[in-house]
Design a protein around this motif. Structure first.
Motif, PDB file in Angstrom:
ATOM      1  N   TRP A  24       0.837  -1.204   0.000  1.00  7.82           N
ATOM      2  CA  TRP A  24       0.000   0.000   0.000  1.00  7.82           C
ATOM      3  C   TRP A  24       0.871   1.253   0.000  1.00  7.82           C
ATOM      4  N   ILE A  25       1.843   1.305   0.901  1.00  9.26           N
ATOM      5  CA  ILE A  25       2.687   2.497   1.022  1.00  9.26           C
ATOM      6  C   ILE A  25       3.629   2.626  -0.174  1.00  9.26           C
ATOM      7  N   GLY A  26       4.266   1.531  -0.546  1.00 10.66           N
ATOM      8  CA  GLY A  26       5.285   1.598  -1.588  1.00 10.66           C
ATOM      9  C   GLY A  26       4.764   1.607  -3.009  1.00 10.66           C
ATOM     10  N   TYR A  27       3.599   1.012  -3.241  1.00  9.46           N
ATOM     11  CA  TYR A  27       3.132   0.833  -4.613  1.00  9.46           C
ATOM     12  C   TYR A  27       1.699   1.312  -4.838  1.00  9.46           C
ATOM     13  N   ASP A  28       1.127   1.977  -3.843  1.00 10.76           N
ATOM     14  CA  ASP A  28      -0.223   2.549  -3.941  1.00 10.76           C
ATOM     15  C   ASP A  28      -1.278   1.528  -4.351  1.00 10.76           C
ATOM     16  N   ILE A  29      -1.112   0.297  -3.902  1.00 11.38           N
ATOM     17  CA  ILE A  29      -2.116  -0.734  -4.147  1.00 11.38           C
ATOM     18  C   ILE A  29      -2.887  -0.925  -2.843  1.00 11.38           C
ATOM     19  N   MET A  30      -4.151  -0.655  -2.901  1.00 14.33           N
ATOM     20  CA  MET A  30      -4.976  -0.730  -1.703  1.00 14.33           C
ATOM     21  C   MET A  30      -4.974  -2.143  -1.116  1.00 14.33           C
ATOM     22  N   LEU A  35      -5.319  -8.178  -1.109  1.00 14.45           N
ATOM     23  CA  LEU A  35      -5.637  -9.255  -0.168  1.00 14.45           C
ATOM     24  C   LEU A  35      -5.911 -10.604  -0.846  1.00 14.45           C
ATOM     25  N   PRO A  36      -6.690 -10.663  -1.933  1.00  9.09           N
ATOM     26  CA  PRO A  36      -6.902 -11.982  -2.562  1.00  9.09           C
ATOM     27  C   PRO A  36      -5.604 -12.615  -3.066  1.00  9.09           C
ATOM     28  N   GLY A  37      -4.753 -11.830  -3.693  1.00 11.15           N
ATOM     29  CA  GLY A  37      -3.482 -12.362  -4.179  1.00 11.15           C
ATOM     30  C   GLY A  37      -2.586 -12.820  -3.051  1.00 11.15           C
ATOM     31  N   LEU A  38      -2.577 -12.054  -1.985  1.00 15.05           N
ATOM     32  CA  LEU A  38      -1.777 -12.414  -0.821  1.00 15.05           C
ATOM     33  C   LEU A  38      -2.320 -13.693  -0.176  1.00 15.05           C
ATOM     34  N   ALA A  39      -3.634 -13.816  -0.111  1.00 13.35           N
ATOM     35  CA  ALA A  39      -4.237 -15.031   0.443  1.00 13.35           C
ATOM     36  C   ALA A  39      -3.874 -16.252  -0.406  1.00 13.35           C
ATOM     37  N   VAL A  40      -3.856 -16.091  -1.714  1.00 15.78           N
ATOM     38  CA  VAL A  40      -3.468 -17.194  -2.598  1.00 15.78           C
ATOM     39  C   VAL A  40      -2.013 -17.578  -2.363  1.00 15.78           C
ATOM     40  N   LEU A  41      -1.136 -16.576  -2.276  1.00 19.46           N
ATOM     41  CA  LEU A  41       0.282 -16.858  -2.050  1.00 19.46           C
ATOM     42  C   LEU A  41       0.504 -17.552  -0.703  1.00 19.46           C
ATOM     43  N   PRO A  78      -8.031 -24.766 -14.514  1.00 22.48           N
ATOM     44  CA  PRO A  78      -9.190 -23.934 -14.164  1.00 22.48           C
ATOM     45  C   PRO A  78      -8.853 -22.956 -13.038  1.00 22.48           C
ATOM     46  N   GLY A  79      -9.195 -21.696 -13.238  1.00 19.98           N
ATOM     47  CA  GLY A  79      -8.959 -20.667 -12.235  1.00 19.98           C
ATOM     48  C   GLY A  79      -7.589 -20.024 -12.296  1.00 19.98           C
ATOM     49  N   SER A  80      -6.731 -20.488 -13.189  1.00 14.43           N
ATOM     50  CA  SER A  80      -5.364 -19.951 -13.236  1.00 14.43           C
ATOM     51  C   SER A  80      -5.345 -18.471 -13.613  1.00 14.43           C
ATOM     52  N   GLU A  81      -6.232 -18.059 -14.500  1.00 12.51           N
ATOM     53  CA  GLU A  81      -6.271 -16.646 -14.900  1.00 12.51           C
ATOM     54  C   GLU A  81      -6.614 -15.754 -13.712  1.00 12.51           C
ATOM     55  N   GLN A  82      -7.523 -16.206 -12.879  1.00 12.91           N
ATOM     56  CA  GLN A  82      -7.909 -15.433 -11.700  1.00 12.91           C
ATOM     57  C   GLN A  82      -6.773 -15.374 -10.690  1.00 12.91           C
ATOM     58  N   ILE A  83      -6.077 -16.494 -10.507  1.00 16.72           N
ATOM     59  CA  ILE A  83      -4.946 -16.525  -9.576  1.00 16.72           C
ATOM     60  C   ILE A  83      -3.866 -15.563 -10.044  1.00 16.72           C
ATOM     61  N   VAL A  84      -3.562 -15.580 -11.335  1.00 20.10           N
ATOM     62  CA  VAL A  84      -2.550 -14.672 -11.886  1.00 20.10           C
ATOM     63  C   VAL A  84      -2.994 -13.222 -11.728  1.00 20.10           C
ATOM     64  N   ALA A  85      -4.265 -12.940 -11.966  1.00 14.76           N
ATOM     65  CA  ALA A  85      -4.770 -11.567 -11.820  1.00 14.76           C
ATOM     66  C   ALA A  85      -4.676 -11.103 -10.364  1.00 14.76           C
ATOM     67  N   ALA A  88      -0.995 -10.583  -9.302  1.00 17.43           N
ATOM     68  CA  ALA A  88      -0.370  -9.442  -9.977  1.00 17.43           C
ATOM     69  C   ALA A  88      -0.508  -8.166  -9.156  1.00 17.43           C
ATOM     70  N   GLU A  89      -1.439  -8.139  -8.231  1.00 14.49           N
ATOM     71  CA  GLU A  89      -1.662  -6.976  -7.370  1.00 14.49           C
ATOM     72  C   GLU A  89      -0.712  -6.924  -6.178  1.00 14.49           C
ATOM     73  N   VAL A  90       0.157  -7.924  -6.051  1.00 10.81           N
ATOM     74  CA  VAL A  90       1.108  -7.963  -4.943  1.00 10.81           C
ATOM     75  C   VAL A  90       2.511  -7.762  -5.520  1.00 10.81           C
ATOM     76  N   SER A  91       3.188  -6.724  -5.078  1.00 14.26           N
ATOM     77  CA  SER A  91       4.524  -6.409  -5.577  1.00 14.26           C
ATOM     78  C   SER A  91       5.564  -7.364  -4.997  1.00 14.26           C
ATOM     79  N   LEU A  92       6.525  -7.737  -5.834  1.00 15.52           N
ATOM     80  CA  LEU A  92       7.577  -8.641  -5.393  1.00 15.52           C
ATOM     81  C   LEU A  92       8.397  -8.035  -4.249  1.00 15.52           C
ATOM     82  N   LEU A  93       8.691  -6.751  -4.337  1.00 15.80           N
ATOM     83  CA  LEU A  93       9.479  -6.125  -3.263  1.00 15.80           C
ATOM     84  C   LEU A  93       8.689  -6.027  -1.965  1.00 15.80           C
TER      85      LEU A  93
END
Length: 150
Positions: A24-30, A35-41, A78-85, A88-93
């Motif tokens: 949020w602070i570093g990349y302005d992603i709310m 949260l969904p991407g982080l939960a998947v990871l 099945p569902g891979s496109e959603q997982i990738v999407a 993608a909202e979670v920055s590697l750094l």
């Protein structure tokens, strides 16, 4: 196994919260967007750790995590496109920062053992850290100049 699972979940929740804040602070992603991407990871990581404990093979847990992540994101899965999407909202750094901080704390807990090795080890360790930092800075400088960014 259940005790390990509880510990893993607690660590992942703490690191996940730090990742959300860093994202949020570093990349302005709310946080709600990430949260969904982080939960998947976190889910993939937990599943990989559990698989590592259950299977008798002597592979590192990171191998199971990587294989599981690869399988879940294959194009025909099945569902891979959603997982990738979502991921993608979670920055590697934003991911790397709390994990490296956790590794530093883990090393710091055994600082007394490190000091027992002698003063030469501390001096060599400092030179290694300094060399790594300066080497990274020089490589970054060269690459950024080649690209015309600086």
């Amino acid at each position: 196994m259940l005790k390990n699972l509880k510990e893993w979940v607690i660590v992942f929740i703490i690191i996940g919260a730090i990742m959300l804040i860093g994202n949020w602070i570093g990349y302005d992603i709310m946080p709600l967007d990430a949260l969904p991407g982080l939960a998947v990871l976190i889910g993939i990581s937990l599943a990989g750790l559990v698989i590592h404990r259950l299977l008798p093979f002597q592979l590192p847990s990171i191998a199971y995590i990587g294989i599981l992540g690869l399988i879940l994101t294959l194009p025909n899965m099945p569902g891979s496109e959603q997982i990738v999407a979502w991921t993608a909202e979670v920055s590697l750094l934003a991911i790397a920062t709390p994990i490296l901080a956790y590794a530093g704390v883990s090393i710091g807990r055994s600082w007394f053992d490190f000091v027992q090795l002698g003063w030469r080890t501390i001096v060599i360790g400092m030179f290694v850290l300094l060399g790594t930092f300066l080497g990274s800075a020089v490589i970054a400088e060269v690459i950024l100049r080649m690209q015309g960014i600086i």
